[in-house]
Design a protein around this motif. Sequence first.
Motif, PDB file in Angstrom:
ATOM      1  N   GLY A  50       0.788  -1.225   0.000  1.00  0.00           N
ATOM      2  CA  GLY A  50       0.000   0.000   0.000  1.00  0.00           C
ATOM      3  C   GLY A  50       0.819   1.272   0.000  1.00  0.00           C
ATOM      4  N   GLY A  51       2.140   1.165  -0.110  1.00  0.00           N
ATOM      5  CA  GLY A  51       2.989   2.352  -0.106  1.00  0.00           C
ATOM      6  C   GLY A  51       2.914   3.110  -1.421  1.00  0.00           C
ATOM      7  N   ILE A  52       3.063   4.422  -1.353  1.00  0.00           N
ATOM      8  CA  ILE A  52       3.069   5.251  -2.563  1.00  0.00           C
ATOM      9  C   ILE A  52       4.271   6.192  -2.515  1.00  0.00           C
ATOM     10  CG2 ILE A  52       0.605   5.111  -3.047  1.00  0.00           C
ATOM     11  CD1 ILE A  52       0.194   7.751  -1.626  1.00  0.00           C
ATOM     12  N   TRP A  53       4.955   6.329  -3.651  1.00  0.00           N
ATOM     13  CA  TRP A  53       6.130   7.210  -3.759  1.00  0.00           C
ATOM     14  C   TRP A  53       5.655   8.538  -4.311  1.00  0.00           C
ATOM     15  CZ3 TRP A  53       9.576   9.445  -7.442  1.00  0.00           C
ATOM     16  CH2 TRP A  53      10.853   9.745  -6.952  1.00  0.00           C
ATOM     17  N   ILE A  54       5.646   9.552  -3.455  1.00  0.00           N
ATOM     18  CA  ILE A  54       5.092  10.857  -3.795  1.00  0.00           C
ATOM     19  C   ILE A  54       6.082  11.961  -3.429  1.00  0.00           C
ATOM     20  CG2 ILE A  54       3.161  12.451  -3.460  1.00  0.00           C
ATOM     21  CD1 ILE A  54       2.209   9.864  -4.662  1.00  0.00           C
ATOM     22  N   PRO A  55       6.790  12.527  -4.382  1.00  0.00           N
ATOM     23  CA  PRO A  55       7.686  13.650  -4.069  1.00  0.00           C
ATOM     24  C   PRO A  55       6.894  14.911  -3.720  1.00  0.00           C
ATOM     25  CG  PRO A  55       8.273  12.589  -6.157  1.00  0.00           C
ATOM     26  CD  PRO A  55       6.909  12.101  -5.786  1.00  0.00           C
ATOM     27  N   TYR A 111      -2.458   8.998   4.913  1.00  0.00           N
ATOM     28  CA  TYR A 111      -1.081   8.526   4.757  1.00  0.00           C
ATOM     29  C   TYR A 111      -0.145   9.287   5.699  1.00  0.00           C
ATOM     30  CZ  TYR A 111      -1.346   5.402   0.710  1.00  0.00           C
ATOM     31  OH  TYR A 111      -1.574   4.334  -0.120  1.00  0.00           O
ATOM     32  N   ALA A 112       1.060   8.768   5.844  1.00  0.00           N
ATOM     33  CA  ALA A 112       2.130   9.452   6.574  1.00  0.00           C
ATOM     34  C   ALA A 112       3.403   9.332   5.756  1.00  0.00           C
ATOM     35  CB  ALA A 112       2.326   8.836   7.957  1.00  0.00           C
ATOM     36  N   ALA A 113       4.200  10.409   5.713  1.00  0.00           N
ATOM     37  CA  ALA A 113       5.504  10.370   5.047  1.00  0.00           C
ATOM     38  C   ALA A 113       6.502   9.700   5.982  1.00  0.00           C
ATOM     39  CB  ALA A 113       5.966  11.781   4.695  1.00  0.00           C
ATOM     40  N   LEU A 114       7.257   8.744   5.449  1.00  0.00           N
ATOM     41  CA  LEU A 114       8.139   7.925   6.281  1.00  0.00           C
ATOM     42  C   LEU A 114       9.615   8.198   5.991  1.00  0.00           C
ATOM     43  CD1 LEU A 114       6.388   4.440   5.981  1.00  0.00           C
ATOM     44  CD2 LEU A 114       6.023   6.196   7.709  1.00  0.00           C
ATOM     45  N   PRO A 115      10.470   7.982   6.981  1.00  0.00           N
ATOM     46  CA  PRO A 115      11.921   8.077   6.748  1.00  0.00           C
ATOM     47  C   PRO A 115      12.427   6.832   6.026  1.00  0.00           C
ATOM     48  CG  PRO A 115      11.493   7.474   9.028  1.00  0.00           C
ATOM     49  CD  PRO A 115      10.149   7.739   8.406  1.00  0.00           C
ATOM     50  N   PHE A 130      11.036  10.243   3.239  1.00  0.00           N
ATOM     51  CA  PHE A 130       9.902  11.165   3.162  1.00  0.00           C
ATOM     52  C   PHE A 130       9.353  11.388   1.757  1.00  0.00           C
ATOM     53  CE2 PHE A 130      12.189  11.869   7.066  1.00  0.00           C
ATOM     54  CZ  PHE A 130      11.158  11.751   7.991  1.00  0.00           C
ATOM     55  N   ARG A 131       9.729  10.514   0.819  1.00  0.00           N
ATOM     56  CA  ARG A 131       8.992  10.435  -0.443  1.00  0.00           C
ATOM     57  C   ARG A 131       8.059   9.219  -0.437  1.00  0.00           C
ATOM     58  NH1 ARG A 131      14.063  11.970  -4.457  1.00  0.00           N
ATOM     59  NH2 ARG A 131      13.763  14.260  -4.378  1.00  0.00           N
ATOM     60  N   THR A 132       8.426   8.194   0.284  1.00  0.00           N
ATOM     61  CA  THR A 132       7.543   7.041   0.447  1.00  0.00           C
ATOM     62  C   THR A 132       6.531   7.329   1.547  1.00  0.00           C
ATOM     63  OG1 THR A 132       9.116   5.397  -0.368  1.00  0.00           O
ATOM     64  CG2 THR A 132       7.436   4.629   1.172  1.00  0.00           C
TER      65      THR A 132
END
Length: 564
Positions: A50-55, A111-115, A130-132
């Motif tokens: 379910g992860g999304i890569w969002i810059p 969602y939450a931005a992750l390290p 913090f892009r994932t």
Amino acid sequence: MAFDMDVDVLVVGSGAGALVAALRAAKAGAGVLIVEKGKLWGGTSATSGGGIWIPGSHLAEAAGHPDDLDEAFAYVRRLTAPNVADDQIHAFIDNAHRMLAWIEREADVQYAALPYPDYYPETKGSREGFRTHLMPGSIDARTLGRDAFDTMQRASPAASLWGRINWKLDETHIVLFRPNGWIKTVAKVMGSYWLDVPQRLRSPRDRRLTLGTALLGQLRKAIDATGTPLWLESPLVSLIEEQGRIVGAVIRHEGRDLRIGARQGVVLAAGGFERNPALREEHLPSSSQPEASGSQVNNQGDALVAAQQVGAAVRNLDSAWWAPVFRVPGEDRARLSTVERALPYSIIVNQAGRRYANEALSYHRFGEAMMARHKPGAATDPSWLIFDSRYRSRYPAGPVIPGMPDAMLPKDVRQILHKAATIAELAAKTKLSPAVLEATVTRFNTLVAKGRDEDFGRGDAAYDRLYGDPRVSPNPTLGTVEQAPFYAIPLHLGDIGTNGGLVTDGRGRVLREDGGAIPGLYAVGNLAASVMGYSYPGAGATLGPAMTFGWLAAADAVRINEAA
């Protein structure tokens, strides 16, 4: 032209990209119909993390890590294929964060931005986090309604305990490395499952949805609130073309071939072709068996073929989201290997008994290494994950659960797991050279003692250390392989879906060979040739573009103003 039914937008497929497209069109007032080939909705998206890569997201900025979209563009441009246009990359980079804010507002997807580091730290423009983005919470399936839950695609066996109990990412980390208080976390998760007595009496499925099932569940609730129908067991037969425009499709529903008119567009979001034996043999000869894929079984390229029949161009059909996978006899899909390879007290060797890559690489990059270094006398498919008794007692190895006695493992798992008192004996059981394997293990143990993998750099990058054991120092991915008994389990070259497909533009429109758009036809997700080309820039680089281009395709079809 006469139709059996007319809608504004017809969406083929029911994964994340499909549901975002359907939701945006429906929210704009369009009449939408979603059709799904299988008995279950949710596609491969539901089986994912379910992860999304969002810059450049507002969530990353709120977390104190604002992104630079120009850097993100440059990072993708350096990694992707030359045949991916700048305009398409810009369409993703410039709109992904807008799509994320929109689904947060319109579907309550939190969602939450992750390290979580990007996968190519050596490439300029990458970031160490913090892009994932991931959904940190869970949702109760009872809020979906029984029918929607019962017909939802199941989570992958690799993302659940015993194929039943769903975990969140932070819970997985706690269970894996057992910090203080870990027993309380396990008790809470297990208690939630077993105390759901009504559900236990009717099904082993967990009503606590996490990861990909949480994302799909939340999107489905938003879709249902618009009154949009979703037909199951309704495959695409063909597209309907009139004077060069796609005006609908033939859908087989309840035993009849229905002509469905689509006044504003058909959005194809039906997944890749990785479960089609003939297409896989033709385009993916390095890994030609459909069972090597971790995706769901209905991704057979029906929509790809239908679009080609109306003149659609294709690109990079030899590409997939590659991965090392565990293959358990009797299971209909492979199990992705993510964390296992970065854990200490283990190595991966080819059929010559030698290491050939940094085991802690992202799964796509390790899969690429398996292909690149496969050669006669040193084959890499399958490779062998070799580990000692400390690994066996502490960590999972695909279907091999730590703490469970070997004799209690399922028969099919015992069939592929080898155990021996010495490295030489293990080599004999796996048909490796005892002398070579012993030399490989000795060399690795020497490097562990130095604290650095001088051969392949395992543990040097931030991503490598993400799944390492923080209790092991100085390098959390390195631990000697020296305590008997020793184990080996095969790792095969597989994938989590194809990523070559229909050529599209920055609005998700399907293009012809001459570069012109086919009016009324859109494609998103793994059916469309990925904006990432042959690369996989970071966790969520599959779902992020699928949802973004689904959002853009719907806007183009129903003519939503760019600022909407």
